[in-house]
Enzyme design. Structure first.
Site, PDB file in Angstrom:
ATOM      1  N   ASP A  25      -0.416  20.181  16.356  1.00 20.43           N
ATOM      2  CA  ASP A  25      -0.684  18.799  15.941  1.00 20.43           C
ATOM      3  C   ASP A  25      -1.861  18.748  15.544  1.00 20.43           C
ATOM      4  O   ASP A  25      -2.904  18.597  16.340  1.00 20.43           O
ATOM      5  CB  ASP A  25      -0.554  17.954  17.477  1.00 20.43           C
ATOM      6  CG  ASP A  25      -0.605  16.521  17.180  1.00 20.43           C
ATOM      7  OD1 ASP A  25      -0.233  16.124  15.923  1.00 20.43           O
ATOM      8  OD2 ASP A  25      -0.883  15.959  18.153  1.00 20.43           O
ATOM      9  N   GLU A  46       2.809  19.496  12.335  1.00 21.57           N
ATOM     10  CA  GLU A  46       3.263  18.162  12.260  1.00 21.57           C
ATOM     11  C   GLU A  46       3.056  17.698  10.611  1.00 21.57           C
ATOM     12  O   GLU A  46       1.829  18.037  10.293  1.00 21.57           O
ATOM     13  CB  GLU A  46       2.590  17.035  13.255  1.00 21.57           C
ATOM     14  CG  GLU A  46       2.965  15.711  13.066  1.00 21.57           C
ATOM     15  CD  GLU A  46       2.614  14.830  14.026  1.00 21.57           C
ATOM     16  OE1 GLU A  46       2.461  15.000  15.105  1.00 21.57           O
ATOM     17  OE2 GLU A  46       1.853  13.752  13.534  1.00 21.57           O
ATOM     18  N   ASP A  95      -2.371  15.191  22.509  1.00 22.85           N
ATOM     19  CA  ASP A  95      -2.034  16.267  21.219  1.00 22.85           C
ATOM     20  C   ASP A  95      -1.620  17.489  21.928  1.00 22.85           C
ATOM     21  O   ASP A  95      -0.957  17.970  21.189  1.00 22.85           O
ATOM     22  CB  ASP A  95      -3.549  16.341  20.687  1.00 22.85           C
ATOM     23  CG  ASP A  95      -4.428  15.126  20.447  1.00 22.85           C
ATOM     24  OD1 ASP A  95      -4.312  14.830  19.294  1.00 22.85           O
ATOM     25  OD2 ASP A  95      -4.655  14.736  21.443  1.00 22.85           O
TER      26      ASP A  95
END
Lengths: 178, 178
Positions: free
Chosen positions: A7, A68, A141
């Site tokens: 992430d 991501e 996260d």
């Protein structure tokens, strides 16, 4: 299949490694965060992210890396940093020959909770349950990175089939790649 | 002082190397473009950009690297790619310990033409004159990379003085770094 989810972010990159395959039990290998100091110059922060991601790949040897996919509907300044951090993560994986997959936040949410609009708490709760953890990983996260890895484990077989099907169809000239 | 300017982009990264110092004659060392195939996956394109930028640094050994600062007022899809390509260029320079400077497009235009709103043709014409070239470098990304390098050669002394002045003033807690 071992997947490392990332992430991306300049200040915090969530990193989570999960073992599993579609239809089988999932197992968490490791979870954590690569941090860089807010007051460092961007170029130096990217060097620290590279070092951190390299250490994670070395330590856990994933078969694929899921990052991501960055969109820009959010705060402009944040998005630039996120795009830059994601570039470093993608680079680290691709130059080792590891497959790199991108999933959007809503694809990840839909994969782990059943809804593309789930909030952070719902994602954290489902990740905790799916990986049979004692409590939700912190910070968010880190939980998101695990969710990305799970999403990839579940979506990869379908994506591979799609990619093979597309490759078999000649693409009209001038069309953008998907 | 030898400066390598990089005008970042996923499809074309302009690269230009210039020798000079404030108040002295400028000399072009090299100019060109690092290209990546439009139909390749982003991660693979970033690997190709890394390879290309590394080759340029190896070949010309700049003292500093100037990269165009990315803004997001343009097309969203393009900006993401530009941010990612700039991250790779910054990373390549910073991990070798080279100073990385960012200049905005209008700072570059103002430095070489006197106007922050100059168009591509005006920038190309001034770069051609300042470096005593027979004709404007093509494509425009290559000319922009030379303009970035020139901008850095001229602005670096002032930036260094500012940075030292700022470092001497204690920053209030919670303020963003400049």
């Amino acid at each position: 299949m071992r997947v490392m989810g990332v992430d991306p972010g300049l200040t915090r990159c969530g990193v989570g490694v999960v073992d599993g395959s579609a239809g089988r039990r999932l197992g968490m290998v490791a979870v954590g965060v690569v941090r860089t100091p807010v007051n460092a110059e961007t170029a130096q922060r990217l060097v620290l992210i590279e070092r951190g991601v390299e250490e994670w790949i070395d330590a856990h040897r994933p078969d694929a890396v899921a990052v991501e996919r960055v969109f820009s509907q959010h705060n402009v300044r944040t998005v630039m940093g996120t795009a830059q951090a994601s570039a470093v993560a993608m680079l680290c994986a691709a130059r080792r020959g590891l497959p790199v997959a991108l999933h959007t936040p809503s694809e990840v949410k839909a994969a782990v909770t059943g809804s593309g609009r789930a909030d952070k708490a719902q994602v954290g709760a489902m990740v905790t349950r799916l990986l049979r953890l004692a409590e939700p990983p912190r910070p968010a996260d880190a939980a998101d990175a695990l969710a990305l890895a799970i999403c990839h484990i579940w979506r990869a077989p379908a994506q591979d089939r799609l990619r093979r099907a597309r490759a078999a169809v000649p693409r009209p000239k001038g069309t953008l790649p998907s």
